[in-house]
Design an enzyme around this catalytic site. Structure first.
Site, PDB file in Angstrom:
ATOM      1  N   GLY A  28       6.317   2.023   5.515  1.00 54.79           N
ATOM      2  CA  GLY A  28       5.662   1.363   6.651  1.00 54.79           C
ATOM      3  C   GLY A  28       5.985  -0.120   6.677  1.00 54.79           C
ATOM      4  O   GLY A  28       5.929  -0.789   5.653  1.00 54.79           O
ATOM      5  N   ARG A  89      11.143   6.296   6.471  1.00 53.83           N
ATOM      6  CA  ARG A  89      10.657   7.098   5.339  1.00 53.83           C
ATOM      7  C   ARG A  89      11.696   8.207   5.178  1.00 53.83           C
ATOM      8  O   ARG A  89      11.840   9.051   6.059  1.00 53.83           O
ATOM      9  CB  ARG A  89       9.273   7.684   5.642  1.00 53.83           C
ATOM     10  CG  ARG A  89       8.198   6.606   5.883  1.00 53.83           C
ATOM     11  CD  ARG A  89       6.817   7.240   5.902  1.00 53.83           C
ATOM     12  NE  ARG A  89       5.818   6.367   6.507  1.00 53.83           N
ATOM     13  CZ  ARG A  89       5.125   5.439   5.845  1.00 53.83           C
ATOM     14  NH1 ARG A  89       5.374   5.219   4.577  1.00 53.83           N
ATOM     15  NH2 ARG A  89       4.207   4.713   6.465  1.00 53.83           N
ATOM     16  N   ASP A 120       4.352   2.002  -2.584  1.00 53.44           N
ATOM     17  CA  ASP A 120       4.586   2.843  -3.777  1.00 53.44           C
ATOM     18  C   ASP A 120       5.640   3.924  -3.551  1.00 53.44           C
ATOM     19  O   ASP A 120       6.418   4.236  -4.454  1.00 53.44           O
ATOM     20  CB  ASP A 120       3.275   3.411  -4.321  1.00 53.44           C
ATOM     21  CG  ASP A 120       2.648   4.434  -3.395  1.00 53.44           C
ATOM     22  OD1 ASP A 120       2.856   4.325  -2.173  1.00 53.44           O
ATOM     23  OD2 ASP A 120       1.955   5.336  -3.896  1.00 53.44           O
ATOM     24  N   THR A 143       3.192  -3.921   1.940  1.00 50.78           N
ATOM     25  CA  THR A 143       2.423  -2.869   2.615  1.00 50.78           C
ATOM     26  C   THR A 143       1.089  -3.457   3.053  1.00 50.78           C
ATOM     27  O   THR A 143       0.490  -4.235   2.306  1.00 50.78           O
ATOM     28  CB  THR A 143       2.158  -1.646   1.699  1.00 50.78           C
ATOM     29  OG1 THR A 143       1.115  -0.847   2.286  1.00 50.78           O
ATOM     30  CG2 THR A 143       1.724  -2.021   0.301  1.00 50.78           C
ATOM     31  N   ASP A 145      -1.606  -1.984   3.172  1.00 49.03           N
ATOM     32  CA  ASP A 145      -2.728  -1.310   2.497  1.00 49.03           C
ATOM     33  C   ASP A 145      -3.270  -2.047   1.270  1.00 49.03           C
ATOM     34  O   ASP A 145      -4.375  -1.766   0.821  1.00 49.03           O
ATOM     35  CB  ASP A 145      -2.315   0.100   2.070  1.00 49.03           C
ATOM     36  CG  ASP A 145      -2.204   1.045   3.261  1.00 49.03           C
ATOM     37  OD1 ASP A 145      -2.506   0.617   4.385  1.00 49.03           O
ATOM     38  OD2 ASP A 145      -1.808   2.206   3.056  1.00 49.03           O
ATOM     39  N   ASP A 147      -2.561  -1.659  -1.772  1.00 50.12           N
ATOM     40  CA  ASP A 147      -2.975  -0.652  -2.759  1.00 50.12           C
ATOM     41  C   ASP A 147      -2.040  -0.558  -3.967  1.00 50.12           C
ATOM     42  O   ASP A 147      -1.956   0.491  -4.592  1.00 50.12           O
ATOM     43  CB  ASP A 147      -3.080   0.720  -2.078  1.00 50.12           C
ATOM     44  CG  ASP A 147      -1.770   1.153  -1.427  1.00 50.12           C
ATOM     45  OD1 ASP A 147      -0.849   0.323  -1.325  1.00 50.12           O
ATOM     46  OD2 ASP A 147      -1.677   2.321  -1.020  1.00 50.12           O
ATOM     47  N   ARG A 189      -4.583   4.680   4.002  1.00 52.18           N
ATOM     48  CA  ARG A 189      -4.511   6.127   3.770  1.00 52.18           C
ATOM     49  C   ARG A 189      -5.274   6.545   2.519  1.00 52.18           C
ATOM     50  O   ARG A 189      -5.974   7.525   2.502  1.00 52.18           O
ATOM     51  CB  ARG A 189      -3.033   6.497   3.637  1.00 52.18           C
ATOM     52  CG  ARG A 189      -2.757   7.899   3.999  1.00 52.18           C
ATOM     53  CD  ARG A 189      -1.310   8.266   3.905  1.00 52.18           C
ATOM     54  NE  ARG A 189      -0.371   7.163   3.781  1.00 52.18           N
ATOM     55  CZ  ARG A 189       0.866   7.226   4.218  1.00 52.18           C
ATOM     56  NH1 ARG A 189       1.289   8.283   4.846  1.00 52.18           N
ATOM     57  NH2 ARG A 189       1.697   6.218   4.020  1.00 52.18           N
TER      58      ARG A 189
HETATM   59  O1  F6P Z   1       2.103   1.466   5.491  1.00 54.72           O
HETATM   60  C1  F6P Z   1       0.876   1.990   5.177  1.00 54.72           C
HETATM   61  C2  F6P Z   1       0.336   2.689   6.366  1.00 54.72           C
HETATM   62  O2  F6P Z   1       0.179   1.799   7.434  1.00 54.72           O
HETATM   63  C3  F6P Z   1      -0.975   3.406   6.099  1.00 54.72           C
HETATM   64  O3  F6P Z   1      -2.098   2.582   6.197  1.00 54.72           O
HETATM   65  C4  F6P Z   1      -0.943   4.499   7.129  1.00 54.72           C
HETATM   66  O4  F6P Z   1      -1.718   5.575   6.717  1.00 54.72           O
HETATM   67  C5  F6P Z   1       0.506   4.857   7.181  1.00 54.72           C
HETATM   68  O5  F6P Z   1       1.218   3.710   6.803  1.00 54.72           O
HETATM   69  C6  F6P Z   1       0.994   5.342   8.533  1.00 54.72           C
HETATM   70  O6  F6P Z   1       2.316   5.731   8.414  1.00 54.72           O
HETATM   71  P1  F6P Z   1       3.254   6.129   9.641  1.00 54.72           P
HETATM   72  O7  F6P Z   1       3.690   4.873  10.300  1.00 54.72           O
HETATM   73  O8  F6P Z   1       4.394   6.842   9.012  1.00 54.72           O
HETATM   74  O9  F6P Z   1       2.435   6.951  10.561  1.00 54.72           O
END
Ligand code: F6P
Length: 338
Positions: A28, A89, A120, A143, A145, A147, A189
Site C-alpha cells: 500500500g 502487491r 511487513d 505504511t 498503519d 504496525d 487491517r
Molecule cells: O497499506 C495498509 C492498508 O492501507 C491497510 O490499512 C488496508 O487494510 C490495506 O492497506 C488496503 O489495501 P488495498 O489497497 O490493497 O485494498
C-alpha cells in the site's frame, strides 16, 4: 559539536564498496514515500553511488522494470503523495521462481543492494530475496498503519491521521446538527494505531480496535449513558480490523437503542494527499540512513527511528514481534469521553 562545524559534504565510509543500489516501493502506498525515494537518491548521489529505480515494486522487479534515476529525477517530489516509482502487491514474488527472476535482473544491473520501502509484506519479499540470493536488503518502514515493530512511527502514519481527523471533524458538524450517532471506520487491517490517535484527537465517545476484540454490546450502554449525560450526538471510531467493522457496531447501536445511526467508511482517502512535515522529515532521515546502512555493510535490517534515534531491526523481527498500541492512549480515550 556546534552545527557550524558539521561538514555537509562529508563522505560516509563505504566498507561494503557499494557502487550501485536499487530502490523500490511496495504494498500500500503511503504519503512520504516520495520523500524517502528522494532521500535515497540524493544521499546515494552525494556519496557517488548510482541508483536504479524499480517500478511497480516486486511485480516490476521480476519483470526487469527498472531504470537509472538521478538527483534531478526526484526534484519536486517531496510534497507529493503516492509514489513516483508506483507500487503493487505481487503474487509472483511469493514464488521462488519469481524471486529468482528478480535476483537475475538485479545481478544483470550490477546492483550491490536493494532498499525496500513498504510494510511487513514487502519486508517478507526482501527477506526471502536476501536469504535465497544473497542480495543485501535494507527496509524502510512505509505504511499508514504504523504496525511495524522497530520504529516508533512509519512513514505515512502522521498524514493518514491528519486526513482521518479532518473527516471526523466534518462528520461531527453534521452529526451534531442532526443529533445523530456517527460510527466512523478508519484504516488499520490488523492494528488500531490510527483509530486510537484519531479517537483521542477527535474527542470520540468510544473506540474499537483489533487489539481488543471485545463484544460490541457494551456500546449500547455507552450511547445510552452519553444521552443521559446530555450528549445529543456521538462519534464512535472503529478500526477496519475490528471484527464486524463499523457496520457491526452501528447495527448493535440501532438494535439496542433504536437511535438513528450513520456509518462512514473513510477508506483509501487516508492513503492519499500531501505528506505532513513529520512524514517528510521521517522519510528523509530514514532514506538517508538506509543508504548509509548498506554502505556500512548492514543487510536484512529495517532502519527505523526510536526515541529520536536511528535504529536497526532485523527484518524478520519487524513482523515476528508485535508493536502494541499505546495502552495509555487507549485509557485516555476512555477517560476523556465522560
Ligand atoms: O497499506 C495498509 C492498508 O492501507 C491497510 O490499512 C488496508 O487494510 C490495506 O492497506 C488496503 O489495501 P488495498 O489497497 O490493497 O485494498
Amino acid at each position: 559539536m556546534p552545527v557550524t562545524d558539521i561538514d555537509p559534504v562529508t563522505v560516509h565510509p563505504n566498507p561494503a564498496g557499494v557502487k550501485r543500489l536499487a530502490v523500490l516501493t511496495s504494498g500500500g502506498d503511503a504519503p512520504g514515500m516520495n520523500a524517502a525515494i528522494r532521500a535515497v537518491v540524493r544521499t546515494a548521489t552525494h556519496q557517488g553511488i548510482e541508483v536504479v529505480g524499480v517500478r511497480r515494486g516486486f511485480s516490476g522487479l521480476h519483470r526487469g522494470n527498472m531504470a537509472i534515476i538521478g538527483a534531478r529525477d526526484v526534484a519536486n517530489t517531496i510534497q507529493r503523495g503516492g509514489t513516483i516509482l508506483l507500487t503493487a502487491r505481487s503474487h509472483t514474488w511469493r514464488t521462488p521462481e519469481g524471486r529468482a527472476k528478480g535476483a537475475e535482473y538485479l545481478r544483470e544491473w550490477g546492483v550491490d543492494g536493494l532498499i525496500v520501502i513498504g510494510g511487513d509484506g514487502s519486508f517478507h519479499g526482501g527477506y526471502y530475496l536476501q536469504q535465497e540470493h544473497g542480495i543485501p536488503v535494507i527496509g524502510v518502514p512505509g505504511t499508514i498503519d504504523n504496525d511495524l515493530y522497530g520504529t516508533d512511527h512509519t512513514i505515512g502514519y502522521f498524514t493518514a491521521v491528519e486526513t482521518a481527523l479532518d473527516a471526523v471533524d466534518k462528520l461531527r458538524d453534521t452529526g451534531a446538527s442532526h443529533e445523530r450517532i456517527f460510527v466512523i471506520e478508519v484504516m488499520g487491517r490488523h492494528a488500531g494505531h490510527i483509530a486510537l490517535e484519531v479517537a483521542v484527537a477527535g474527542g470520540a465517545e468510544e473506540v474499537f480496535i483489533p487489539e481488543d476484540p471485545r463484544p460490541v454490546d457494551g456500546v449500547v450502554a455507552t450511547v445510552q449513558e452519553s444521552l443521559a449525560k446530555g450528549k445529543a450526538s456521538s462519534i464512535i471510531i472503529v478500526a477496519e480490523g475490528f471484527p464486524g467493522g463499523a457496520q457491526g457496531v452501528a447495527d448493535a447501536i440501532e438494535a439496542g437503542t433504536g437511535l438513528e445511526t450513520r456509518v462512514s467508511i473513510l477508506g483509501h482517502i487516508q492513503r492519499g494527499g500531501t505528506p505532513v512535515s513529520s512524514d517528510r522529515v521521517l522519510a528523509s532521515r530514514l532514506g538517508e540512513a538506509a543508504v548509509y546502512a548498506l554502505m556500512d555493510g548492514m543487510r536484512g535490517v529495517m532502519v527505523g527511528r526510536m526515541n529520536g534515534e536511528i535504529s536497526y531491526t532485523p527484518l524478520e523481527e519487524t513482523w515476528e514481534k508485535r508493536k502494541d498500541v499505546s495502552r495509555d492512549l487507549y485509557r485516555c480515550a476512555k477517560t476523556l469521553s465522560v
